[in-house]
Design an enzyme around this catalytic site. Structure first.
Site, PDB file in Angstrom:
ATOM      1  N   GLY A  47     -62.742 -73.223  27.230  1.00 29.68           N
ATOM      2  CA  GLY A  47     -60.960 -73.493  27.643  1.00 29.68           C
ATOM      3  C   GLY A  47     -60.249 -74.418  27.448  1.00 29.68           C
ATOM      4  CG  ASP A 105     -55.799 -61.351  15.667  1.00 28.68           C
ATOM      5  OD1 ASP A 105     -55.843 -61.511  16.403  1.00 28.68           O
ATOM      6  OD2 ASP A 105     -57.602 -61.684  15.261  1.00 28.68           O
ATOM      7  CD  GLU A 159     -56.738 -73.034  18.437  1.00 32.67           C
ATOM      8  OE1 GLU A 159     -57.388 -72.353  18.006  1.00 32.67           O
ATOM      9  OE2 GLU A 159     -57.390 -73.716  19.292  1.00 32.67           O
ATOM     10  CG  ASN A 200     -56.246 -73.777  22.955  1.00 33.01           C
ATOM     11  OD1 ASN A 200     -55.390 -74.551  22.241  1.00 33.01           O
ATOM     12  ND2 ASN A 200     -57.375 -73.646  22.262  1.00 33.01           N
ATOM     13  CB  ILE A 247     -53.909 -57.179  25.819  1.00 36.96           C
ATOM     14  CG1 ILE A 247     -54.036 -58.364  25.972  1.00 36.96           C
ATOM     15  CG2 ILE A 247     -52.570 -56.790  27.440  1.00 36.96           C
ATOM     16  CD1 ILE A 247     -55.154 -59.295  27.488  1.00 36.96           C
ATOM     17  CG  LEU A 286     -64.044 -63.517  23.194  1.00 42.37           C
ATOM     18  CD1 LEU A 286     -65.314 -63.460  23.049  1.00 42.37           C
ATOM     19  CD2 LEU A 286     -62.629 -63.859  21.498  1.00 42.37           C
ATOM     20  CG  ASN A 314     -54.696 -64.725  21.372  1.00 37.43           C
ATOM     21  OD1 ASN A 314     -55.034 -65.066  21.495  1.00 37.43           O
ATOM     22  ND2 ASN A 314     -54.939 -63.740  19.474  1.00 37.43           N
ATOM     23  CG  HIS A 321     -56.539 -65.820  14.776  1.00 32.97           C
ATOM     24  ND1 HIS A 321     -57.067 -64.527  15.660  1.00 32.97           N
ATOM     25  CD2 HIS A 321     -56.427 -65.689  13.334  1.00 32.97           C
ATOM     26  CE1 HIS A 321     -57.968 -64.219  14.382  1.00 32.97           C
ATOM     27  NE2 HIS A 321     -57.841 -65.200  13.128  1.00 32.97           N
TER      28      HIS A 321
HETATM   29  C1  GRF Z   1     -59.336 -70.833  19.949  1.00 37.76           C
HETATM   30  O1  GRF Z   1     -60.016 -71.302  18.573  1.00 37.76           O
HETATM   31  C2  GRF Z   1     -58.331 -70.143  19.637  1.00 37.76           C
HETATM   32  O2  GRF Z   1     -57.741 -70.151  18.467  1.00 37.76           O
HETATM   33  C3  GRF Z   1     -59.427 -68.711  19.635  1.00 37.76           C
HETATM   34  O3  GRF Z   1     -60.102 -69.059  20.204  1.00 37.76           O
HETATM   35  C4  GRF Z   1     -60.446 -70.492  20.737  1.00 37.76           C
HETATM   36  C5  GRF Z   1     -60.623 -70.698  22.047  1.00 37.76           C
HETATM   37  O4  GRF Z   1     -60.904 -73.124  21.962  1.00 37.76           O
HETATM   38  N1  GRF Z   1     -58.383 -67.982  20.170  1.00 37.76           N
HETATM   39  P1  GRF Z   1     -60.986 -72.579  23.717  1.00 37.76           P
HETATM   40  O5  GRF Z   1     -62.496 -72.198  24.400  1.00 37.76           O
HETATM   41  O6  GRF Z   1     -59.785 -73.313  24.233  1.00 37.76           O
HETATM   42  O7  GRF Z   1     -61.652 -74.335  23.381  1.00 37.76           O
END
Ligand code: GRF
Length: 193
Positions: free
Chosen positions: A17, A149, A178, A19, A92, A89, A106, A108
């Site tokens: 988490g 995706d 990101e 992000n 949806i 993961l 999302n 990726h």
């Molecule tokens: C990220 O690299 C995102 O692109 C992918 O999963 C990862 C999640 O990273 N879908 P975090 O849990 O936010 O560190």
């Protein structure tokens, strides 16, 4: 923002988490944009500790709630302007996609359409980049549709891959991209609504 009404976001994650935390922290500076809920399917996900320490409401849902209408009802009661997946993961459900057209996005960790699809997450994505001998990778922010995706692409940013790169070093570079761009893209989408 075209009008000054309150904008609500909801975040989904299954893992660490970082992000999610980064997006919550970014929007804490904007009092007209609120993070209403963090959702996860994984009761051991690191994202839960992050939500707790950031004082953001969170909820762990089970498979039944995900597939019947319980989670959909929860989302509809909040009326989010954007639903943001970040390391989430599961696929949806169609009912949620239909209820929130162009409101689910999302990120990726590669340049779609390469290195995407079912089973392509985490280190597997970066290993696939190395195995392909690609000279660049990056991030893709896209709308979510019923296939993994494959929703339309909103934003991409590339970063170089060198021969010395490992899965770990690529993951670090991608995470940096990101963390810089995901909140900014979310912000722009909210402004454009
Ligand atoms: C990220 O690299 C995102 O692109 C992918 O999963 C990862 C999640 O990273 N879908 P975090 O849990 O936010 O560190």
């Amino acid at each position: 923002m075209k009008n000054k009404t309150l904008k609500r976001i909801i975040l989904f994650a299954s893992g660490s988490g970082s992000n999610v935390q980064n997006i919550i922290e970014y929007f804490s500076a904007f009092d007209r944009i609120t993070t209403d809920l963090v959702l996860t399917n994984n009761k051991k996900a690191g994202v839960l500790d992050r939500a707790k320490s950031l004082n953001v409401p969170f909820y762990v849902f089970n498979k039944e709630e995900y597939l019947d209408d319980s989670l959909l009802n929860k989302l509809q009661s909040i009326k989010p302007d954007l639903i943001i997946l970040a390391g989430f993961l599961l696929k949806i459900p169609k009912s949620i996609i239909t209820a929130f057209p162009d409101k689910i996005i999302n990120i990726h960790p590669a340049l779609l359409p390469k290195h995407g699809g079912k089973g392509m997450y985490g280190d597997r994505v970066h290993q696939s980049v190395i195995d392909s001998g690609d000279i660049e990778t990056g991030i893709t922010i896209h709308y979510v549709n019923e296939n993994y995706d494959e929703g339309s692409i909103i934003f991409q940013r590339a970063v170089e891959v060198s021969k010395a790169d490992t899965v770990e070093s690529i993951a670090n570079k991608v995470h940096q991209l990101e963390h810089k761009h995901y909140p900014e893209v979310v912000h722009q989408l909210l402004k454009d609504q």
